[in-house]
Write an enzyme that holds these catalytic residues in place. Structure first.
Site, PDB file in Angstrom:
ATOM      1  N   ASP A 253      24.669   5.006   1.188  1.00  0.00           N
ATOM      2  CA  ASP A 253      25.011   4.033   0.151  1.00  0.00           C
ATOM      3  C   ASP A 253      24.631   4.509  -1.240  1.00  0.00           C
ATOM      4  O   ASP A 253      23.772   5.373  -1.421  1.00  0.00           O
ATOM      5  CB  ASP A 253      24.333   2.690   0.440  1.00  0.00           C
ATOM      6  CG  ASP A 253      22.809   2.810   0.550  1.00  0.00           C
ATOM      7  OD1 ASP A 253      22.333   3.807   1.121  1.00  0.00           O
ATOM      8  OD2 ASP A 253      22.085   1.922   0.060  1.00  0.00           O
TER       9      ASP A 253
ATOM     10  N   GLU B  86      20.605   1.710   2.739  1.00  0.00           N
ATOM     11  CA  GLU B  86      19.183   2.081   2.653  1.00  0.00           C
ATOM     12  C   GLU B  86      18.535   1.415   1.453  1.00  0.00           C
ATOM     13  O   GLU B  86      17.345   1.070   1.488  1.00  0.00           O
ATOM     14  CB  GLU B  86      19.040   3.607   2.545  1.00  0.00           C
ATOM     15  CG  GLU B  86      17.607   4.112   2.703  1.00  0.00           C
ATOM     16  CD  GLU B  86      16.773   3.964   1.441  1.00  0.00           C
ATOM     17  OE1 GLU B  86      15.542   3.707   1.564  1.00  0.00           O
ATOM     18  OE2 GLU B  86      17.327   4.101   0.329  1.00  0.00           O
ATOM     19  N   GLU B  87      19.310   1.212   0.387  1.00  0.00           N
ATOM     20  CA  GLU B  87      18.769   0.574  -0.808  1.00  0.00           C
ATOM     21  C   GLU B  87      18.647  -0.940  -0.643  1.00  0.00           C
ATOM     22  O   GLU B  87      18.205  -1.634  -1.556  1.00  0.00           O
ATOM     23  CB  GLU B  87      19.657   0.883  -2.020  1.00  0.00           C
ATOM     24  CG  GLU B  87      19.815   2.357  -2.342  1.00  0.00           C
ATOM     25  CD  GLU B  87      18.540   2.995  -2.880  1.00  0.00           C
ATOM     26  OE1 GLU B  87      17.553   2.265  -3.084  1.00  0.00           O
ATOM     27  OE2 GLU B  87      18.543   4.221  -3.080  1.00  0.00           O
TER      28      GLU B  87
END
Length: 426
Positions: A98, A164-165
């Site tokens: 991402d 992931e963020e």
């Protein structure tokens, strides 16, 4: 007995791994492809849980290599399974896919001009943390390993992870959802490896730390309630903006005056404040969001408790009220000491012993930590800064820049870690 086994493995791997398979031709052949993939992904970034085109590109590539592919994992994740010619254990390799809501300022031929919506606002989208390089590197590793199945004593699971963020508000996502959906099962993973490119580490270098290496991350939302009035008559209302300023100031005293920073680092950051609509109106409410970073569980509990107490008390002292909601985002990224000891000779062989250095723990966070809660893992940092640069820009900034020359070492490191672990994985 446990320590005897670990020592035996360390001695064995140092001798065996010093040789390693000769895949230099494969690494040389894949480098241009990896760079091309990275440029395309960088130019077409997608936010968390919305990585549809990125996932399609990854899946198409893995299928072309004859790798068994599963799509739609944790919304947009892709998982590939490659079985070696010989039976053995299972290694997982992870890359995050991402991008971030950041408008790129770099003047690159593959610069991102993509825009999207984030938290109700139109934003630029940029791979401002290097996930484009991670994805391209793991695609390269998949191609190299698929051409060398005869050297694989076991199974390799390629995990291309979305969000992931962090997932969008109200959605699940990331490593936590992947684990929940069984990504470490069928086949059951014995160890997992991951890397993160670093814009402030020179190309050719690898940094690592055994044990706790990255912080647990939490998000918080503070809602302040005041009393609206005309801007020319502040005495007739309760100013939530003033209260917010006092709260922000107070939160920093938790770090500077109440936290034993010689023990471990800790951070409280307010990243956004929203209030008001007009220059001459004192608004009724304000909202702040931010992050907490801790490397110690006792410190984490204390910070959480004191934040709630302080937010409520400060607001009351100025005639208003406030609430503080705290949510976990990631756990502590913990590198299994035995696995680090066992695999360190591989990294030293691949990068050169003097180019593999130990690092201090950092307050950045990684949801790779959720994989490590279930299986032993090793997460390390890969140099992405042009050697000799006098200035490099931090991650999550519009000027973030990575040198393509750093990616071949990433392909080598992940490939060799896989083969070496499986060569003695019985």
């Amino acid at each position: 007995m446990k320590y005897v086994v670990v020592l035996a493995l360390g001695l064995f791997t140092t001798g065996l791994f010093a040789q390693g398979p000769n895949l230099e031709k494969d690494y040389a052949a894949i480098e241009d492809k990896v760079i091309e993939w990275r440029h395309d992904i960088h130019q077409n970034p997608e936010l968390g849980n919305r990585e549809f085109k990125t996932a399609e590109k990854i899946a198409k590539h893995l299928k072309s290599l004859g790798i068994e592919v599963q799509t739609g994992v944790a919304h947009t994740g892709v998982v590939g399974v490659l079985k070696g010619d010989k039976a053995g254990k299972v290694v997982a390799l992870r890359a995050d896919i991402d991008a971030l809501p950041v408008t790129e300022r770099n003047d690159l031929p593959f610069k991102s001009t993509v825009t999207s919506e984030f938290l109700g606002e139109k934003v630029g989208v940029m791979h401002a943390c290097g996930h484009d390089t991670h994805t391209a590197i793991l695609m390269g590793v998949a191609e190299v390993l698929s051409k060398n199945k005869d050297k694989i004593n076991g199974t390799v699971k390629f995990i291309f992870q979305p969000a992931e963020e962090g997932p969008p508000p109200g959605e699940e996502g990331g490593a936590l959802l992947m684990v929940k959906e069984g990504v470490l099962k069928s086949p059951d993973v014995d160890a997992i490896f991951g890397l993160h490119i670093n814009s402030q580490t020179p190309v050719g270098m690898i940094r690592y730390k055994s044990g706790g290496t990255m912080a647990a991350a939490q998000s918080f939302t503070i809602k302040v309630k005041g009393k609206q009035s005309h801007g020319s008559q502040p005495w007739s209302g309760v100013d939530p903006i003033l209260i917010s300023a006092k709260i922000i100031d107070g939160l920093q005293t938790i770090i500077s005056r109440e936290t034993e920073l010689t023990n471990e680092a800790a951070v409280i950051t307010v990243g956004k404040i929203k209030s008001g609509v007009r220059f001459n109106i004192i608004p009724e409410s304000a909202e702040m969001i931010g992050t907490i970073r801790t490397l110690d569980y006792d410190m984490k509990d204390k910070l959480n408790r004191r934040m709630v107490e302080m937010v409520e008390t400060i607001a009351k002292a100025y005639g208003g009220s406030a609430t503080c909601e705290i949510k976990d985002a990631t756990d502590i990224t913990y590198n299994d000491p035995a696995l680090v000891t066992r695999m360190l000779p591989t990294l030293q062989r691949v990068a050169g012993e003097t180019n593999v250095v130990t690092a201090k723990a950092i307050t950045g966070a990684e949801d790779f930590s959720y994989f490590q809660r279930d299986v032993p893992g090793f997460f390390f940092f890969l140099g992405g800064m042009t050697p000799g640069n006098t200035e490099s820009f931090p991650h999550h900034t519009p000027d973030f820049l990575i040198d393509d020359a750093g990616m071949q070492l990433g392909v080598k490191a992940m490939t060799e870690l896989t083969l070496d672990y499986l060569s003695n994985g019985q």
